[in-house]
Scaffold this motif. Structure first.
Motif, PDB file in Angstrom:
ATOM      1  N   GLN A 157       0.827  -1.205   0.000  1.00  0.00           N
ATOM      2  CA  GLN A 157       0.000   0.000   0.000  1.00  0.00           C
ATOM      3  C   GLN A 157       0.862   1.255   0.000  1.00  0.00           C
ATOM      4  OE1 GLN A 157      -2.813  -0.148   3.225  1.00  0.00           O
ATOM      5  NE2 GLN A 157      -3.593  -2.176   2.632  1.00  0.00           N
ATOM      6  N   ARG A 158       1.879   1.267   0.846  1.00  0.00           N
ATOM      7  CA  ARG A 158       2.734   2.451   0.950  1.00  0.00           C
ATOM      8  C   ARG A 158       3.469   2.717  -0.362  1.00  0.00           C
ATOM      9  NH1 ARG A 158       5.251   1.112   5.227  1.00  0.00           N
ATOM     10  NH2 ARG A 158       7.130   0.254   4.265  1.00  0.00           N
ATOM     11  N   ARG A 159       3.969   1.650  -0.968  1.00  0.00           N
ATOM     12  CA  ARG A 159       4.724   1.820  -2.213  1.00  0.00           C
ATOM     13  C   ARG A 159       3.831   2.295  -3.349  1.00  0.00           C
ATOM     14  NH1 ARG A 159       8.801   3.819  -4.539  1.00  0.00           N
ATOM     15  NH2 ARG A 159       9.671   2.662  -6.306  1.00  0.00           N
ATOM     16  N   CYS A 160       2.636   1.752  -3.457  1.00  0.00           N
ATOM     17  CA  CYS A 160       1.718   2.172  -4.517  1.00  0.00           C
ATOM     18  C   CYS A 160       1.291   3.627  -4.333  1.00  0.00           C
ATOM     19  CB  CYS A 160       0.493   1.261  -4.556  1.00  0.00           C
ATOM     20  SG  CYS A 160       0.820  -0.381  -5.237  1.00  0.00           S
ATOM     21  N   LEU A 177       6.415  -1.175 -12.134  1.00  0.00           N
ATOM     22  CA  LEU A 177       7.499  -0.921 -11.190  1.00  0.00           C
ATOM     23  C   LEU A 177       7.417  -1.819  -9.950  1.00  0.00           C
ATOM     24  CD1 LEU A 177       7.554   2.978 -11.398  1.00  0.00           C
ATOM     25  CD2 LEU A 177       9.389   1.444 -12.128  1.00  0.00           C
ATOM     26  N   THR A 178       6.211  -2.214  -9.583  1.00  0.00           N
ATOM     27  CA  THR A 178       6.046  -3.010  -8.369  1.00  0.00           C
ATOM     28  C   THR A 178       5.897  -4.502  -8.637  1.00  0.00           C
ATOM     29  OG1 THR A 178       3.641  -2.709  -8.416  1.00  0.00           O
ATOM     30  CG2 THR A 178       4.944  -1.089  -7.162  1.00  0.00           C
ATOM     31  N   GLY A 179       5.489  -4.842  -9.861  1.00  0.00           N
ATOM     32  CA  GLY A 179       5.228  -6.241 -10.167  1.00  0.00           C
ATOM     33  C   GLY A 179       3.818  -6.681  -9.833  1.00  0.00           C
ATOM     34  N   PHE A 180       2.999  -5.746  -9.330  1.00  0.00           N
ATOM     35  CA  PHE A 180       1.600  -6.058  -9.042  1.00  0.00           C
ATOM     36  C   PHE A 180       0.780  -5.928 -10.323  1.00  0.00           C
ATOM     37  CE2 PHE A 180       2.768  -3.818  -4.868  1.00  0.00           C
ATOM     38  CZ  PHE A 180       3.221  -5.004  -4.300  1.00  0.00           C
TER      39      PHE A 180
END
Length: 214
Positions: A157-160, A177-180
Motif C-alpha cells: 500500500q505504501r509503495r503504490c 514498477l512493483t510487479g503487481f
C-alpha cells in the motif's frame, strides 16, 4: 629500516574514525566525506518536510554549516541516528519559523514523505494561536502522527501510494514498477488511502484527513 605509515585517506576511515579525527584535527575535508556518505538520506528527510526542492537543498547546506561547529564540540556515538534526529529537528524549526511568520510566509503547512518511510501525505491549515510555542508543539505532534501512520501501512500500500501520488505514475507504471497487476494496484491504493485516513483520524493530534488522497 623503519617505514612511516601513511595517514589513511578520509574514504578509508569509518564514520567513527572520521568523527574522532575531525574533533582532533578540525579538517573540514573529513567532515565533508562523512556528510557525503549520508547526503542522500539527509536530502530525503529534508524533502519529507520542506518543499520546493530548493528549500530542501538550502536546508542540506545549512545543516552542513551547523555540523562544522557541532561535531567539533560534541562527541557522537551513533552518527547515523544522531544525524537523522538533527536533520529532522532542523526541518521542524524551519516549519515553526514559517508558522510564526503567519499566512504571508506560506499559509498552510505542507508535509511531504518521498522516501522509503513514506510519501507526500498531508497538509493542514495554519492555526492562529496566541501562544506560538504551543502552536509549534501541535505542529510537531501532527508531523509525528503522519510519520507513524505511514509506517503502519503495509509495504504494498505504501509503495503504490508513493508512486501514484508523489511520483505521479499512472496505474500501468505502478504495476510495472512493483510487479503487481492492475487490480492489485487499485486495491492497494484504495485500501492504503482508507487505512491512512483511519489511522490519522484516530490520533487526536493529527489532521482529520490527508490532503491529496481524496
Amino acid at each position: 629500516m623503519f617505514f612511516r605509515r601513511r595517514p589513511k585517506s578520509p574514504a578509508e576511515l569509518s564514520d567513527e574514525e572520521l568523527l574522532l579525527r575531525y574533533r582532533q584535527q578540525g579538517d573540514v575535508a573529513d567532515l565533508g566525506t562523512l556528510y557525503d556518505r549520508h547526503l542522500t538520506e539527509v536530502f530525503a528527510i529534508c524533502r519529507r518536510y520542506l518543499r520546493p526542492d530548493e528549500e530542501a537543498q538550502d536546508a542540506v547546506m545549512q545543516l552542513f554549516e551547523q555540523l562544522v561547529d557541532k561535531l567539533r564540540r560534541h562527541e557522537v556515538s551513533n552518527f547515523p541516528a544522531w544525524l537523522h534526529a538533527t536533520v529532522r529537528n532542523h526541518c521542524l524549526l524551519v516549519l515553526r519559523a514559517r508558522q510564526r511568520a503567519g499566512p504571508a510566509a506560506g499559509g498552510a503547512l505542507v508535509v511531504h514523505f518521498p522516501d522509503a518511510a513514506g510519501m507526500e501525505s498531508a497538509a493542514h491549515q495554519h492555526l492562529v494561536s496566541n501562544d506560538a510555542d504551543d502552536d509549534a508543539h501541535l505542529t510537531e505532534e501532527r508531523l509525528q502522527a503522519l510519520e507513524h501512520a505511514l509506517a503502519e501501512l503495509p509495504d504494498g500500500q505504501r509503495r503504490c501510494l508513493e508512486l501514484f501520488y508523489l511520483e505521479k505514475k499512472c496505474y500501468a507504471d505502478v504495476a510495472q514498477l512493483t510487479g503487481f497487476d492492475l487490480k492489485q494496484v487499485k486495491s492497494y491504493l484504495q485500501n492504503g488511502k482508507r487505512n491512512l485516513k483511519r489511522y490519522l483520524e484516530s490520533s487526536p493530534s493529527s489532521p482529520a484527513s490527508p490532503d491529496g488522497f481524496r
